[in-house]
Design an enzyme around this catalytic site. Sequence first.
Site, PDB file in Angstrom:
ATOM      1  N   HIS A 123       0.844  -1.194   0.000  1.00  0.00           N
ATOM      2  CA  HIS A 123       0.000   0.000   0.000  1.00  0.00           C
ATOM      3  C   HIS A 123       0.880   1.244   0.000  1.00  0.00           C
ATOM      4  O   HIS A 123       2.101   1.152   0.147  1.00  0.00           O
ATOM      5  CB  HIS A 123      -0.943   0.011   1.224  1.00  0.00           C
ATOM      6  CG  HIS A 123      -0.248   0.054   2.544  1.00  0.00           C
ATOM      7  ND1 HIS A 123      -0.140  -1.024   3.379  1.00  0.00           N
ATOM      8  CD2 HIS A 123       0.404   1.060   3.166  1.00  0.00           C
ATOM      9  CE1 HIS A 123       0.530  -0.693   4.460  1.00  0.00           C
ATOM     10  NE2 HIS A 123       0.886   0.566   4.362  1.00  0.00           N
TER      11      HIS A 123
HETATM   12  C1  T46 Z   1       2.575   0.932   7.056  1.00  0.00           C
HETATM   13  C2  T46 Z   1       3.473  -0.209   7.333  1.00  0.00           C
HETATM   14  C3  T46 Z   1       4.909   0.185   7.497  1.00  0.00           C
HETATM   15  C4  T46 Z   1      -4.892  -0.658  13.039  1.00  0.00           C
HETATM   16  O1  T46 Z   1      -6.006  -0.961  13.474  1.00  0.00           O
HETATM   17  N1  T46 Z   1      -4.221   0.400  13.580  1.00  0.00           N
HETATM   18  C5  T46 Z   1      -2.997   0.790  13.138  1.00  0.00           C
HETATM   19  O2  T46 Z   1      -2.436   1.782  13.658  1.00  0.00           O
HETATM   20  C6  T46 Z   1      -2.391   0.034  12.067  1.00  0.00           C
HETATM   21  C7  T46 Z   1      -1.019   0.437  11.563  1.00  0.00           C
HETATM   22  C8  T46 Z   1      -3.062  -1.020  11.544  1.00  0.00           C
HETATM   23  N2  T46 Z   1      -4.289  -1.361  12.023  1.00  0.00           N
HETATM   24  C9  T46 Z   1      -5.002  -2.536  11.473  1.00  0.00           C
HETATM   25  C10 T46 Z   1      -5.379  -2.417  10.010  1.00  0.00           C
HETATM   26  C11 T46 Z   1      -5.348  -3.856   9.541  1.00  0.00           C
HETATM   27  O3  T46 Z   1      -6.584  -4.469   9.819  1.00  0.00           O
HETATM   28  O4  T46 Z   1      -4.101  -3.633  11.556  1.00  0.00           O
HETATM   29  C12 T46 Z   1      -4.284  -4.491  10.442  1.00  0.00           C
HETATM   30  C13 T46 Z   1      -2.964  -4.714   9.726  1.00  0.00           C
HETATM   31  O5  T46 Z   1      -2.588  -3.498   9.079  1.00  0.00           O
HETATM   32  P1  T46 Z   1      -1.831  -3.510   7.687  1.00  0.00           P
HETATM   33  O6  T46 Z   1      -2.230  -4.675   6.882  1.00  0.00           O
HETATM   34  O7  T46 Z   1      -1.946  -2.160   7.076  1.00  0.00           O
HETATM   35  O8  T46 Z   1      -0.312  -3.739   8.214  1.00  0.00           O
HETATM   36  P2  T46 Z   1       1.022  -3.684   7.371  1.00  0.00           P
HETATM   37  O9  T46 Z   1       2.058  -4.341   8.212  1.00  0.00           O
HETATM   38  O10 T46 Z   1       0.834  -4.151   5.983  1.00  0.00           O
HETATM   39  O11 T46 Z   1       1.367  -2.098   7.292  1.00  0.00           O
HETATM   40  C14 T46 Z   1       1.689  -1.370   8.459  1.00  0.00           C
HETATM   41  C15 T46 Z   1       0.855  -0.086   8.554  1.00  0.00           C
HETATM   42  O12 T46 Z   1      -0.528  -0.377   8.447  1.00  0.00           O
HETATM   43  C16 T46 Z   1       1.175   0.888   7.476  1.00  0.00           C
HETATM   44  O13 T46 Z   1       0.686   2.167   7.812  1.00  0.00           O
HETATM   45  O14 T46 Z   1       2.946   1.857   6.349  1.00  0.00           O
HETATM   46  O15 T46 Z   1       3.074  -1.024   8.434  1.00  0.00           O
END
Ligand code: T46
Length: 135
Positions: free
Chosen positions: A52
């Site tokens: 993303h």
């Molecule tokens: C990024 C990279 C470096 C939340 O509820 N609160 C939060 O503050 C975050 C970061 C995520 N979430 C939830 C959203 C999804 O349901 O946690 C789940 C996993 O998030 P995501 O798939 O976006 O995680 P990554 O590891 O792909 O990405 C994360 C951050 O989301 C993003 O901002 O830039 O780490």
Amino acid sequence: MNEFPPKKSSVRTITGSSGNLSVIESLNDISFEIKRIFYISNMPKESERGFHAHKHTKQFLICLKGSCEVYLELRGKSETIILKENTEGIFIQNEWHIMKNFSEDCILLVLANSHYDEKDYIRNYEEFLKYSNEK
Ligand code: T46
């Protein structure tokens, strides 16, 4: 417009015979006010995360323990950065990013300038290309 690829930034670190202390103060050591801190851990070896970009959120990534790779893409250029020292990190802003090749003990710390808001995410690659070319 943010610099691409981002250079690694050193984290201010006080070293001594009893170990290191690394510190990041909003606005002194980092160009933004920290509103959110999260960390990613326990990643299976073959897993990949991210896929993303953010519209506005600025983030600083530090691999606190172990190592990982961060693939970054912006305006037709791409770069993979290896994070393995907890005394340095990278700023990311609008890049499409993928975190991968996690070591078993990897803990990736992220400091962000915004609260979590799913509306700030671009999770569709075609949409990212359109958005990033328009910027
Ligand atoms: C990024 C990279 C470096 C939340 O509820 N609160 C939060 O503050 C975050 C970061 C995520 N979430 C939830 C959203 C999804 O349901 O946690 C789940 C996993 O998030 P995501 O798939 O976006 O995680 P990554 O590891 O792909 O990405 C994360 C951050 O989301 C993003 O901002 O830039 O780490």
